[in-house]
Enzyme design. Sequence first.
Site, short mmCIF file in Angstrom:
data_model
loop_
_atom_site.label_atom_id
_atom_site.label_comp_id
_atom_site.label_asym_id
_atom_site.label_seq_id
_atom_site.Cartn_x
_atom_site.Cartn_y
_atom_site.Cartn_z
N ASP A 251 102.56 40.00 6.65
CA ASP A 251 101.42 39.69 5.78
C ASP A 251 100.90 38.31 6.12
O ASP A 251 101.62 37.33 6.01
CB ASP A 251 101.88 39.74 4.31
CG ASP A 251 100.77 39.43 3.33
OD1 ASP A 251 99.62 39.22 3.75
OD2 ASP A 251 101.06 39.40 2.12
N HIS B 110 103.52 42.20 -4.38
CA HIS B 110 104.21 41.07 -3.76
C HIS B 110 104.19 39.93 -4.77
O HIS B 110 103.15 39.30 -5.00
CB HIS B 110 103.49 40.69 -2.46
CG HIS B 110 104.02 39.44 -1.81
ND1 HIS B 110 103.30 38.77 -0.85
CD2 HIS B 110 105.18 38.76 -1.97
CE1 HIS B 110 104.00 37.71 -0.46
NE2 HIS B 110 105.14 37.68 -1.13
N ASP C 78 98.79 41.01 -4.51
CA ASP C 78 99.36 39.66 -4.46
C ASP C 78 99.38 39.06 -5.86
O ASP C 78 98.34 38.64 -6.38
CB ASP C 78 98.54 38.77 -3.53
CG ASP C 78 98.72 39.16 -2.07
OD1 ASP C 78 99.88 39.26 -1.64
OD2 ASP C 78 97.71 39.36 -1.37
N HIS D 30 98.07 46.68 -1.43
CA HIS D 30 98.94 45.51 -1.52
C HIS D 30 98.39 44.56 -2.59
O HIS D 30 97.22 44.17 -2.54
CB HIS D 30 99.01 44.80 -0.16
CG HIS D 30 99.99 43.67 -0.12
ND1 HIS D 30 101.35 43.89 -0.02
CD2 HIS D 30 99.82 42.33 -0.16
CE1 HIS D 30 101.97 42.71 0.01
NE2 HIS D 30 101.06 41.75 -0.08
N SER E 13 95.00 44.32 1.35
CA SER E 13 95.30 43.39 0.27
C SER E 13 94.07 43.24 -0.61
O SER E 13 93.04 42.71 -0.18
CB SER E 13 95.70 42.03 0.84
OG SER E 13 95.89 41.11 -0.19
N MET F 74 104.66 36.46 -5.83
CA MET F 74 104.79 35.06 -5.43
C MET F 74 104.87 34.24 -6.71
O MET F 74 103.92 33.56 -7.10
CB MET F 74 103.62 34.66 -4.54
CG MET F 74 103.69 35.28 -3.16
SD MET F 74 102.18 35.08 -2.21
CE MET F 74 101.35 36.63 -2.59
N MET G 211 100.35 36.03 -8.02
CA MET G 211 100.67 34.60 -7.89
C MET G 211 100.59 33.93 -9.24
O MET G 211 99.69 34.21 -10.03
CB MET G 211 99.69 33.94 -6.92
CG MET G 211 99.56 34.61 -5.57
SD MET G 211 98.47 33.66 -4.48
CE MET G 211 98.12 34.91 -3.21
N MET H 27 106.45 36.70 5.91
CA MET H 27 105.14 36.07 5.74
C MET H 27 104.72 35.41 7.05
O MET H 27 105.47 34.61 7.63
CB MET H 27 105.19 35.03 4.62
CG MET H 27 105.36 35.62 3.23
SD MET H 27 104.02 36.74 2.75
CE MET H 27 102.61 35.63 2.75
#
Length: 238
Positions: free
Chosen positions: A175, A70, A39, A37, A10, A72, A41, A141
């Site tokens: 994750d 991913h 993230d 990966h 990540s 979010m 957000m 998660m």
Amino acid sequence: HHLPVGIGPSVLASDMSRLAEESAEIAQHFKEHDYLHLDVMDGHFVPNLTFGAPVIKSLRKHTKATLDAHLMVSDPAQWVDDMADAGVDRLTFHIEATEDPAALIRRVKGRGMKVGIALKPKTPADCVFPYCEDLDLVLVMTVEPGFGGQSFMADQMAKVRELRKRYPRLSIEVDGGLNAETIDAAAVAGANLIVAGSYVFKGDRALNMSVLRRSVEKHGLGLEDAQLTPLEGGGADQ
């Protein structure tokens, strides 16, 4: 299971001011199914703000690695086109953030990306059952999404076991808090895609990636010790 083993460092745990260099350095240790990966957000769905499509588009120019985003975010449909245009290979959205998961799955696939659904810790596994046949992965998660460095929630392994039993050919990603102490629980439960941030980026990267990989090979694929990927690193890349 007989699924590919993939390790996904990540990049949130990397030195983000050196994102291209960090990504290139970590990719030197990649095997066939490993990936970066990402993230994403938005500060609404989770109480943190990271990066979006412009940063990913810039990173895409510097790496051939699979980019696993991913999302979010509170409105994942809003970002599908931007993510596709930025070069994302696989997009995972939260089932809690959409009223029509089936339509969103079709949209993501229509833009040429693989698609996954993520489950927050309090969301039961059966919420995703109606869509599993159309998914490339389900992300369980193992921490509350939003911040790195949290402790692994072992109780989430019940969801992994449930999904693995029901969908033996489905990739299951975990994750949150994955490291040498927690990986065996995830591997035994049936996860084959392993996201790790701090454990990989802030340690011996080659060694720690191979520790994660060997656990899934042993407990997920059922390989004997002599068949496991050899341990790498040991300080050589520090």
